[in-house]
Design a protein around this motif. Structure first.
Motif, PDB file in Angstrom:
ATOM      1  N   PHE A  65       0.798  -1.239   0.000  1.00 55.51           N
ATOM      2  CA  PHE A  65       0.000   0.000   0.000  1.00 55.51           C
ATOM      3  C   PHE A  65       0.821   1.275   0.000  1.00 55.51           C
ATOM      4  O   PHE A  65       0.281   2.360  -0.260  1.00 55.51           O
ATOM      5  CB  PHE A  65      -0.997   0.015   1.168  1.00 55.51           C
ATOM      6  CG  PHE A  65      -0.364  -0.163   2.526  1.00 55.51           C
ATOM      7  CD1 PHE A  65       0.294   0.880   3.150  1.00 55.51           C
ATOM      8  CD2 PHE A  65      -0.442  -1.391   3.183  1.00 55.51           C
ATOM      9  CE1 PHE A  65       0.880   0.722   4.407  1.00 55.51           C
ATOM     10  CE2 PHE A  65       0.136  -1.564   4.441  1.00 55.51           C
ATOM     11  CZ  PHE A  65       0.800  -0.505   5.054  1.00 55.51           C
ATOM     12  N   GLY A  66       2.112   1.220   0.286  1.00 59.16           N
ATOM     13  CA  GLY A  66       2.966   2.424   0.221  1.00 59.16           C
ATOM     14  C   GLY A  66       2.452   3.538   1.120  1.00 59.16           C
ATOM     15  O   GLY A  66       2.427   3.417   2.341  1.00 59.16           O
ATOM     16  N   GLY A  67       1.985   4.636   0.520  1.00 58.49           N
ATOM     17  CA  GLY A  67       1.503   5.783   1.293  1.00 58.49           C
ATOM     18  C   GLY A  67       0.061   5.651   1.748  1.00 58.49           C
ATOM     19  O   GLY A  67      -0.440   6.508   2.475  1.00 58.49           O
ATOM     20  N   GLY A  68      -0.635   4.600   1.300  1.00 60.60           N
ATOM     21  CA  GLY A  68      -1.960   4.275   1.844  1.00 60.60           C
ATOM     22  C   GLY A  68      -3.140   4.989   1.212  1.00 60.60           C
ATOM     23  O   GLY A  68      -4.275   4.830   1.684  1.00 60.60           O
ATOM     24  N   VAL A  69      -2.933   5.727   0.114  1.00 66.33           N
ATOM     25  CA  VAL A  69      -4.060   6.493  -0.427  1.00 66.33           C
ATOM     26  C   VAL A  69      -5.171   5.575  -0.945  1.00 66.33           C
ATOM     27  O   VAL A  69      -6.353   5.906  -0.839  1.00 66.33           O
ATOM     28  CB  VAL A  69      -3.586   7.507  -1.510  1.00 66.33           C
ATOM     29  CG1 VAL A  69      -3.164   6.833  -2.789  1.00 66.33           C
ATOM     30  CG2 VAL A  69      -4.674   8.529  -1.791  1.00 66.33           C
ATOM     31  N   ALA A  70      -4.822   4.394  -1.448  1.00 66.92           N
ATOM     32  CA  ALA A  70      -5.862   3.478  -1.952  1.00 66.92           C
ATOM     33  C   ALA A  70      -6.756   3.000  -0.807  1.00 66.92           C
ATOM     34  O   ALA A  70      -7.973   2.854  -0.974  1.00 66.92           O
ATOM     35  CB  ALA A  70      -5.225   2.281  -2.651  1.00 66.92           C
TER      36      ALA A  70
END
Ligand code: SAM
Length: 221
Positions: A65-70
């Motif tokens: 998810f990386g930065g979590g925007v999804a």
């Protein structure tokens, strides 16, 4: 000309940037890289969520998810529960802070894990997505098998990624530890994992030019 200049400036730090993209780490990863990911990849992520068709009552998983925007957008779209896995402790810490409210309410779960070992039961999730992660999967087969395993019958998977041609034109960053998968190879890996109705959709416009979505479903029976 602009690209030549860009490559010259980026050349010396390209290894550092590539490692941060592959797994955000340290203070830079937690504070800077996760934000850059959210901003830079937003259009691809929005397209992936639209193809996934997240709606009220869905249980959604974002792998890497990386930065979590999804995760944030999935919850805003009405998902009942959003789960995210990422091997980066920095990404988990950053998103746990940014999305602390849904985390506290139990609508969000975050775990440190890799796509090849998903900590979820068989057939437990309706909608699964993963964007800009396949470059860090040298062998597509183990993650594809895991993604297929956790999908509920009739559930949908969307992978969002830049095709190998786009990555080749990217300059020095993608020469450090990225695997260039041709889009046909991605579709075949999903079919071999037992997924059906595998479809490749090209994205167009701005930063998404050269990006693809691989959309697939787990057969209902
Ligand atoms: C380029 S970032 C993309 C993040 C986000 N999905 C996006 O599109 O902005 C790649 C992410 O995948 C994660 N990652 C790397 N290897 C992984 C693996 N084997 N399984 C799951 N996630 C992985 C990294 O830690 C990183 O957060």
């Amino acid at each position: 000309m602009r690209r030549v200049l860009f490559n010259r400036v980026l050349g010396p730090v390209s290894g550092f940037v590539a490692r941060q993209l592959g797994e955000p780490h340290g203070v830079f990863g937690r504070i800077v890289m996760t934000r850059l990911l959210n901003r830079g990849n937003r259009r691809l992520i929005e397209a992936a969520l639209a193809a996934l068709g997240v709606g009220p009552g869905d249980d959604v998983l974002d792998v890497g998810f990386g930065g979590g925007v999804a995760l944030d957008l999935a919850l805003r779209a009405g998902a009942r529960h959003a789960a995210g896995v990422d091997p980066s402790e920095a990404a988990v810490a950053a998103v746990a802070r940014r999305l602390r409210r849904p985390l506290r309410r139990g609508q969000l779960g975050l775990l440190c894990a890799r796509a090849s070992e998903l900590p979820f039961a068989n057939r437990s999730l309706d909608k699964v997505l993963s964007t800009n992660t396949i470059y860090f999967w040298p062998d597509l087969a183990p993650p594809a098998a895991e993604l297929a395993r956790v999908l509920a019958p009739g559930g949908r998977l969307v992978l969002g990624f830049s095709d190998a041609d786009k990555l080749r034109g990217f300059g020095p960053i993608t020469r450090h530890g990225f695997t260039f998968h041709e889009r046909g190879e991605v579709a075949r890996a999903l079919e071999r994992a037992g997924l059906a109705q595998v479809e490749l959709r090209a994205l167009h416009g701005g930063s998404t030019e050269g990006d693809y979505l691989a959309v697939a479903e787990r057969p209902a029976r």
